[in-house]
Every structure is written in C-alpha cells, then in structure tokens.
Write a protein that holds these residues in place. Sequence first.
Motif, short mmCIF file in Angstrom:
data_model
loop_
_atom_site.label_atom_id
_atom_site.label_comp_id
_atom_site.label_asym_id
_atom_site.label_seq_id
_atom_site.Cartn_x
_atom_site.Cartn_y
_atom_site.Cartn_z
N LEU A 86 -124.20 -58.64 27.42
CA LEU A 86 -123.35 -56.72 27.22
C LEU A 86 -123.06 -56.21 25.79
O LEU A 86 -122.85 -57.56 24.54
N THR A 87 -123.27 -55.17 26.27
CA THR A 87 -123.95 -54.14 24.35
C THR A 87 -122.62 -53.20 24.77
O THR A 87 -121.88 -52.64 26.35
N PRO A 88 -122.20 -52.58 24.09
CA PRO A 88 -120.95 -51.61 24.22
C PRO A 88 -121.19 -50.12 24.87
O PRO A 88 -120.79 -49.59 26.09
N GLU A 89 -123.28 -50.39 24.71
CA GLU A 89 -123.29 -49.22 26.08
C GLU A 89 -123.02 -49.44 27.01
O GLU A 89 -123.21 -48.81 28.53
N ASP A 90 -122.07 -50.65 28.44
CA ASP A 90 -122.54 -50.77 29.10
C ASP A 90 -120.78 -50.51 29.32
O ASP A 90 -120.11 -51.01 30.44
N THR A 91 -120.34 -50.33 28.41
CA THR A 91 -118.45 -49.56 28.71
C THR A 91 -118.64 -48.71 29.84
O THR A 91 -119.57 -47.14 29.87
N ALA A 92 -118.36 -48.49 30.87
CA ALA A 92 -118.06 -47.37 32.01
C ALA A 92 -116.74 -48.00 32.49
O ALA A 92 -116.25 -49.70 33.09
N THR A 93 -117.00 -47.13 33.72
CA THR A 93 -116.42 -47.77 35.48
C THR A 93 -118.03 -48.10 36.38
O THR A 93 -118.30 -47.13 36.73
N TYR A 94 -117.36 -49.02 36.69
CA TYR A 94 -118.59 -49.88 37.54
C TYR A 94 -117.49 -49.66 39.43
O TYR A 94 -116.60 -49.27 39.49
N TYR A 95 -118.85 -48.94 39.97
CA TYR A 95 -118.16 -48.90 41.32
C TYR A 95 -119.60 -48.95 42.04
O TYR A 95 -120.24 -49.31 41.99
N CYS A 96 -118.82 -50.03 43.01
CA CYS A 96 -119.57 -50.54 44.28
C CYS A 96 -119.92 -49.05 46.01
O CYS A 96 -118.99 -48.21 45.57
N ASN A 97 -121.34 -48.88 46.57
CA ASN A 97 -121.53 -48.04 46.86
C ASN A 97 -122.40 -48.72 48.20
O ASN A 97 -122.96 -49.34 47.78
N THR A 98 -121.97 -48.30 49.95
CA THR A 98 -123.17 -48.44 50.54
C THR A 98 -122.97 -46.62 50.82
O THR A 98 -122.04 -46.02 50.38
N TRP A 99 -123.76 -46.33 52.24
CA TRP A 99 -124.40 -45.35 52.54
C TRP A 99 -124.11 -46.24 54.41
O TRP A 99 -125.45 -46.88 54.92
N THR A 100 -123.57 -44.83 55.28
CA THR A 100 -123.56 -45.10 56.39
C THR A 100 -123.66 -44.71 57.36
O THR A 100 -125.32 -43.39 57.23
N ASP A 101 -122.18 -43.46 57.47
CA ASP A 101 -122.57 -41.86 58.09
C ASP A 101 -122.38 -41.17 56.78
O ASP A 101 -122.89 -39.72 57.07
N LYS A 102 -122.14 -41.28 55.63
CA LYS A 102 -122.16 -40.81 54.65
C LYS A 102 -121.63 -41.92 53.53
O LYS A 102 -121.94 -43.31 53.62
N ASN A 103 -121.71 -41.36 51.73
CA ASN A 103 -121.94 -42.39 50.74
C ASN A 103 -120.34 -42.78 50.38
O ASN A 103 -118.88 -42.14 51.09
N TYR A 104 -120.18 -43.95 50.78
CA TYR A 104 -118.95 -44.49 50.66
C TYR A 104 -118.76 -45.26 49.19
O TYR A 104 -119.13 -46.15 48.58
N TRP A 105 -117.38 -45.11 48.59
CA TRP A 105 -117.35 -45.27 47.63
C TRP A 105 -116.10 -46.57 47.05
O TRP A 105 -114.98 -45.96 47.69
#
Length: 115
Positions: A86-105
């Motif tokens: 990991l580097t400082p450039e990886d600093t972020a908020t990380y989100y899990c996602n899937t799509w069924t009928d719409k995008n879910y987060w």
Amino acid sequence: QVQLVESGGGLVQPGGSLTLSCATSGFHFSSATMSWYRQIPGQGRDLIASIGGIASSLWYADSVKGRFTINRDNGRSMVYLQMASLTPEDTATYYCNTWTDKNYWGPGTQVTVSP
C-alpha cells in the motif's frame, strides 16, 4: 432487500497490507458480479476490481494490478479485497458494489495509508 456492508479499513503504514471484507445479503450472491470501488474526497468513485459470478472472471484497474486481489466466498456471501504494498495514493474510502435491478453500494470503509 440488498445489503452490502464493508469492514476492515483502517490506518496502515506504507508498504503494509490490509484485507477488506464485504458482507452481503438479499440477492443471489453466487451469480452476481461483485466489485470494489474507491473514492478520494472531491473525486469520482473509481472501479478498482471486479469478480464475476459463475465464471469468477477477474478484472483489475492498472493502479492496483499486482498488488490487490479480489476473491469471494459464495458459501458465506462475502467478497474480499486483499491489498498489499500500500502507498499513500491508496488512501480512500472503499466501497463494495453489485448490480441486480440497480446499483447497490455499501456505506464504505476508510483506508488511510500514512507513516
């Protein structure tokens, strides 16, 4: 209803490793493509890794290729993101996602890479 909940974020030193988890429910997990995105404040949400459903095909953004690994546990309806070097450039908020009928987060989990 579809629910995604990330966990495992935190503070890590440069060069360190971290594994994020995403617990899911409310949809047919084993056939769903699951993805991880990340977002830096003031910027858009970027796709960094995906894993397909039945075939479990993999895709990685160039920025994380060779350092991050996405995998899934269909029995537990979980998806993971193993992050290394990991580097400082990886600093972020990380989100899990899937799509069924719409995008879910999920709500996101913060990863901070700092000495």
